[in-house]
Design a protein around this motif. Structure first.
Motif, PDB file in Angstrom:
ATOM      1  N   ILE A   4       0.864  -1.179   0.000  1.00  0.00           N
ATOM      2  CA  ILE A   4       0.000   0.000   0.000  1.00  0.00           C
ATOM      3  C   ILE A   4       0.901   1.228   0.000  1.00  0.00           C
ATOM      4  O   ILE A   4       1.645   1.468   0.954  1.00  0.00           O
ATOM      5  CB  ILE A   4      -0.909   0.022   1.252  1.00  0.00           C
ATOM      6  N   ASP A   5       0.838   2.025  -1.066  1.00  0.00           N
ATOM      7  CA  ASP A   5       1.728   3.183  -1.163  1.00  0.00           C
ATOM      8  C   ASP A   5       1.021   4.446  -1.644  1.00  0.00           C
ATOM      9  O   ASP A   5       1.657   5.390  -2.098  1.00  0.00           O
ATOM     10  CB  ASP A   5       2.920   2.880  -2.070  1.00  0.00           C
ATOM     11  N   LEU A  10      -4.467   3.221   1.375  1.00  0.00           N
ATOM     12  CA  LEU A  10      -4.339   3.163   2.824  1.00  0.00           C
ATOM     13  C   LEU A  10      -5.678   3.414   3.503  1.00  0.00           C
ATOM     14  O   LEU A  10      -6.031   2.737   4.474  1.00  0.00           O
ATOM     15  CB  LEU A  10      -3.305   4.188   3.288  1.00  0.00           C
ATOM     16  N   SER A  11      -6.426   4.377   2.996  1.00  0.00           N
ATOM     17  CA  SER A  11      -7.733   4.663   3.574  1.00  0.00           C
ATOM     18  C   SER A  11      -8.654   3.448   3.478  1.00  0.00           C
ATOM     19  O   SER A  11      -9.361   3.104   4.434  1.00  0.00           O
ATOM     20  CB  SER A  11      -8.366   5.863   2.864  1.00  0.00           C
ATOM     21  N   TRP A  51      -0.201  -6.958   4.778  1.00  0.00           N
ATOM     22  CA  TRP A  51      -0.071  -5.750   3.965  1.00  0.00           C
ATOM     23  C   TRP A  51       1.193  -5.017   4.383  1.00  0.00           C
ATOM     24  O   TRP A  51       1.531  -4.963   5.573  1.00  0.00           O
ATOM     25  CB  TRP A  51      -1.270  -4.820   4.166  1.00  0.00           C
ATOM     26  N   ILE A  53       2.686  -1.308   4.261  1.00  0.00           N
ATOM     27  CA  ILE A  53       2.408   0.100   3.991  1.00  0.00           C
ATOM     28  C   ILE A  53       3.728   0.809   3.778  1.00  0.00           C
ATOM     29  O   ILE A  53       4.616   0.782   4.634  1.00  0.00           O
ATOM     30  CB  ILE A  53       1.631   0.735   5.159  1.00  0.00           C
ATOM     31  N   PRO A  55       5.199   4.325   3.585  1.00  0.00           N
ATOM     32  CA  PRO A  55       4.788   5.696   3.883  1.00  0.00           C
ATOM     33  C   PRO A  55       5.711   6.779   3.302  1.00  0.00           C
ATOM     34  O   PRO A  55       5.408   7.959   3.463  1.00  0.00           O
ATOM     35  CB  PRO A  55       4.844   5.731   5.412  1.00  0.00           C
ATOM     36  N   VAL A  63      -1.393   9.636   5.878  1.00  0.00           N
ATOM     37  CA  VAL A  63      -1.165   8.569   6.848  1.00  0.00           C
ATOM     38  C   VAL A  63      -2.114   8.677   8.041  1.00  0.00           C
ATOM     39  O   VAL A  63      -2.247   7.738   8.818  1.00  0.00           O
ATOM     40  CB  VAL A  63       0.308   8.595   7.323  1.00  0.00           C
ATOM     41  N   LEU A  66      -4.294   5.826   9.407  1.00  0.00           N
ATOM     42  CA  LEU A  66      -3.587   4.759  10.126  1.00  0.00           C
ATOM     43  C   LEU A  66      -3.487   5.099  11.611  1.00  0.00           C
ATOM     44  O   LEU A  66      -3.589   4.208  12.462  1.00  0.00           O
ATOM     45  CB  LEU A  66      -2.195   4.569   9.523  1.00  0.00           C
TER      46      LEU A  66
END
Length: 380
Positions: A4-5, A10-11, A51, A53, A55, A63, A66
């Motif tokens: 996830i980038d 991410l949401s 997953w 992530i 960031p 972010v 999260l």
């Protein structure tokens, strides 16, 4: 494994994970390679999936969801040796982490003495994970990350859910679930504490106590130079020059750095002129006088203990060791040494040590061992 980038990904992931009762969390930072360091990956596992992530290309606003997940008290976060991850999440984004289950702490309360993740997985589940030594200190800033690095990152979260369940089973059998629950609640209060600036940190350098006041002034200037150079080069200060080299320069009587033994040739070529200027600034500065706070130790205890107090502390350590052996626990879990040292000086402090304002002694410790400790104090 899914990477996830982007903010939308991410949401969406946070929305999904918010419906889980339990998730697994781990982080990877680049403190061995960059300065200041950053969180480079956040790994999350749930329902047999993982997953990763990334960031580094995300903003603080990206972010933020999260952070909401980390603070959600309805979602348990399983983390191994959680205090470090909690600190770096606080440092990077001021995240708060609620409802933590630390598998390292749980393992200790199950009687395990080796609590590294590989050891705990092997002892509790019979699972062996192979950790590449080269990847243990990888530069997680590098992109794209090779597949072996990504696999290394997710290995830690793949088995933590099963490990958590096994540790819960053992803790319930031992009747220690309330003990660890209090320890986990304390983890929620862990915060990042910034290190001392170089203008203060130099006083803790190895070998600095052997330096005189003017030499300390030189060491301070060398520390400031190294810190600034680390920021400029995005490199940890210890990779610029070691404390040993800095204290050697500070203590040297020679004005010619090339004549000082112990300075590697490469740093001397790269930094020689600037080191010389830092040294000259230190020599021109007022001497540094270490502050003296009396003879108190870290517990605030004044002076040296008497023979009676020393004997009492020895007996209290014996009491703690015996309780630990009876329960198959590390004695350090039975009662904090800070408290024992104070009680050795003044046994009448026991009620204060276990009272509502106590900060070191846990409630479960006072409940389980307070009476036994009172008896031990009464016999000394």
């Amino acid at each position: 494994m899914e990477i996830i980038d982007d903010a939308d990904g991410l949401s969406g992931l946070v929305e999904r994970l918010s419906r889980e009762q339990c998730i697994v969390v781990d982080t990877e930072s680049n403190s061995f390679h960059r300065f200041p360091d950053r969180v480079c990956l956040v790994q999350i596992g749930a329902g047999g999936r993982a997953w990763v992530i990334d960031p580094l290309g995300l903003t603080a606003d990206d972010v933020a969801p999260l952070g909401g997940l980390m603070a959600n008290p309805d979602v348990e976060k399983v983390i191994h040796a959680a205090s470090n991850d909690i600190r770096v999440l606080d440092k990077e984004w001021s995240f708060r982490v609620a409802n933590v289950f630390d598998t390292s702490i749980a393992a200790q309360f199950c009687g395990m003495r080796r609590v590294g993740l590989d050891s705990v997985l092997r002892d509790a589940l019979g699972v062996a994970i192979v950790k590449s030594k080269s990847l243990q200190r990888a530069d997680w800033t590098v992109r794209p990350l090779p597949n072996e690095a990504l696999q290394y990152a997710v290995d830690d979260v793949l088995h933590l859910q099963d490990l958590r369940d096994e540790l819960v089973r053992r803790l319930e059998e031992l009747g220690r679930t309330e003990w660890v629950a209090e320890e986990f609640r304390r983890l929620e209060t862990v915060r990042y504490r910034a290190p001392d600036p170089p203008e203060i940190a130099f006083l803790n350098a190895k070998g600095s106590r052997a330096l005189g006041p003017q030499e300390l002034a030189v060491l301070r200037e060398l520390y400031v130079f190294r810190h600034n150079e680390g920021v400029r080069r995005d490199m940890p200060p210890f990779k610029i020059l070691s404390d040993t080299v800095l204290t050697t320069i500070a203590a040297a009587g020679s004005d010619d750095l090339s004549e000082i033994e112990g300075i590697p040739a490469n740093p001397l070529r790269r930094y020689g002129k600037r080191l010389q200027r830092a040294r000259e600034r230190g020599l021109a500065s007022p001497p540094v006088i270490r502050s003296r706070n009396g003879n108190s130790n870290s517990n605030g205890l004044e002076g040296r203990p008497t023979r009676e107090q020393t004997d009492r502390l020895r007996d209290l350590k014996t009491w703690r060791n015996e309780r630990g052996e009876e329960l198959g626990l590390d004695p350090a879990l039975i009662w904090p040494m800070q408290s024992l040292e104070r009680l050795a000086r003044d046994p009448s402090l026991l009620n204060e040590e276990i009272g509502e304002s106590a900060s070191v002694v846990r409630e479960w410790q006072a409940r389980e061992f307070g009476e036994s400790l009172s008896t031990a104090l009464a016999t000394n």
